[in-house]
Design a protein around this motif. Structure first.
Motif, PDB file in Angstrom:
ATOM      1  N   VAL A  80       0.798  -1.465  -0.014  1.00 51.39           N
ATOM      2  CA  VAL A  80       0.043   0.185   0.028  1.00 51.39           C
ATOM      3  C   VAL A  80       0.964   1.299  -0.066  1.00 51.39           C
ATOM      4  CG1 VAL A  80      -1.696   1.369   1.369  1.00 51.39           C
ATOM      5  CG2 VAL A  80      -2.105  -1.283   0.902  1.00 51.39           C
ATOM      6  N   ALA A  81       1.898   1.293   0.975  1.00 49.32           N
ATOM      7  CA  ALA A  81       2.763   2.441   0.895  1.00 49.32           C
ATOM      8  C   ALA A  81       3.569   2.561  -0.501  1.00 49.32           C
ATOM      9  CB  ALA A  81       3.619   2.145   1.841  1.00 49.32           C
ATOM     10  N   ASN A  82       3.759   1.513  -1.213  1.00 49.27           N
ATOM     11  CA  ASN A  82       4.412   1.584  -2.337  1.00 49.27           C
ATOM     12  C   ASN A  82       3.665   2.339  -3.435  1.00 49.27           C
ATOM     13  OD1 ASN A  82       6.965   0.828  -1.816  1.00 49.27           O
ATOM     14  ND2 ASN A  82       6.667  -1.306  -2.212  1.00 49.27           N
ATOM     15  N   PHE A  83       2.096   1.803  -3.333  1.00 49.42           N
ATOM     16  CA  PHE A  83       1.286   2.184  -4.421  1.00 49.42           C
ATOM     17  C   PHE A  83       0.987   3.739  -4.064  1.00 49.42           C
ATOM     18  CE2 PHE A  83      -2.831   3.191  -5.882  1.00 49.42           C
ATOM     19  CZ  PHE A  83      -3.115   2.505  -7.027  1.00 49.42           C
ATOM     20  N   ILE A  84       0.970   4.105  -2.961  1.00 50.88           N
ATOM     21  CA  ILE A  84       0.486   5.747  -2.659  1.00 50.88           C
ATOM     22  C   ILE A  84       1.881   6.479  -2.952  1.00 50.88           C
ATOM     23  CG2 ILE A  84       0.182   7.133  -0.900  1.00 50.88           C
ATOM     24  CD1 ILE A  84      -1.924   5.083   0.750  1.00 50.88           C
TER      25      ILE A  84
END
Length: 265
Positions: free
Chosen positions: A134-138
């Motif tokens: 999720v952090a990478n996506f955001i």
């Protein structure tokens, strides 16, 4: 992990809102809301002017179930499980709390370094694959993501940064104003009362949360919903309350989305 992108196709990049549900496995009303949001967005596009305008002008990324393995485990083995299901050799304790695993005041206030604890912060920030994804996506979509909304239960609260410190966020007054407007909108349907405020003072201090992390990354409109109820049923919300909870929450989410749409920074 499946992220749905809702929005009218566009040749150029559109601004976006990111919403996730089911960070904590036992909070079943949360994934129910993300599913409800997707159904409503797609079925009312074209007839509901607010939703049509939102999806014409912005994209909404929806992660219907964040903590997939934990959610699966609550259906098969332990209904009250909260954490992820990651294993570490040498430890008999399973999982970490994904909402203590983000790199925002990591493992300080309100998080535990004990791997057996329900609020275990993990072995390092983003040690949990779900959090890392999720952090990478955001991070990847940071130029376009203007709001971050995460859905939890229970307590009937609309929270915003900070939870890892008692200091007020730079945008405190605006975040509070929007939260109060959204809570009022939610209450208009069934009279359900929500309290708005920064996480640390409104519920409890908790480091490593996704909303604080997103806010510090530069996503200004960052909100955590704690859905129904206030404790009578808690995580075991009866089926009869699923639809009303989703309907009223939809009003609050649409309120925030409309505000963000008009106040792109």
């Amino acid at each position: 992990m499946t992220v749905l992108k809702l929005g009218r196709k566009s040749s150029s990049a559109k601004n976006a809102i990111f919403m996730d549900c089911g960070i904590h496995a036992r909070e079943w009303i949360s994934p129910a809301f993300c599913q409800w949001f997707v159904k409503e967005a797609l079925s009312t596009y074209g007839s509901d002017s607010q939703m049509t305008s939102l999806l014409d002008q912005m994209d909404v990324y929806v992660l219907p179930v964040f903590n997939i393995d934990g959610y699966d485990f609550t259906h098969k083995s332990n209904r009250m499980w909260r954490k992820t299901r990651s294993m570490r050799s040498g430890s008999s304790c399973v999982g970490a709390d994904p909402n203590r695993n983000f790199n925002a005041g990591w493992c300080t206030l309100g998080a535990s370094s004990n791997p057996c604890s329900d609020t275990f912060c993990g072995y390092s920030p983003e040690s949990e694959i779900e959090v890392k994804n999720v952090a990478n996506f955001i991070r990847k979509h940071k130029p376009t993501i203007k709001a971050y909304i995460t859905i939890h239960s229970y307590s009937q609260l609309l929270l915003f940064p900070y939870s890892y410190t008692y200091e007020l966020a730079a945008d405190h007054s605006e975040l509070l104003k929007v939260a109060e407007g959204a809570s009022e909108s939610l209450r208009s349907l069934y009279g359900t009362r929500y309290t708005s405020g920064p996480g640390a003072t409104t519920i409890y201090p908790a480091a490593g949360g996704s909303d604080d992390w997103a806010y510090d990354l530069g996503v200004k409109y960052s909100y955590t919903f704690e859905l129904r109820d206030t404790g009578r049923y808690g995580f075991l919300l009866p089926e009869s309350q699923i639809q009303p909870t989703c309907e009223e929450t939809m009003l609050a989410v649409k309120y925030i989305a409309a505000y963000v749409q008009k106040n792109i920074y």
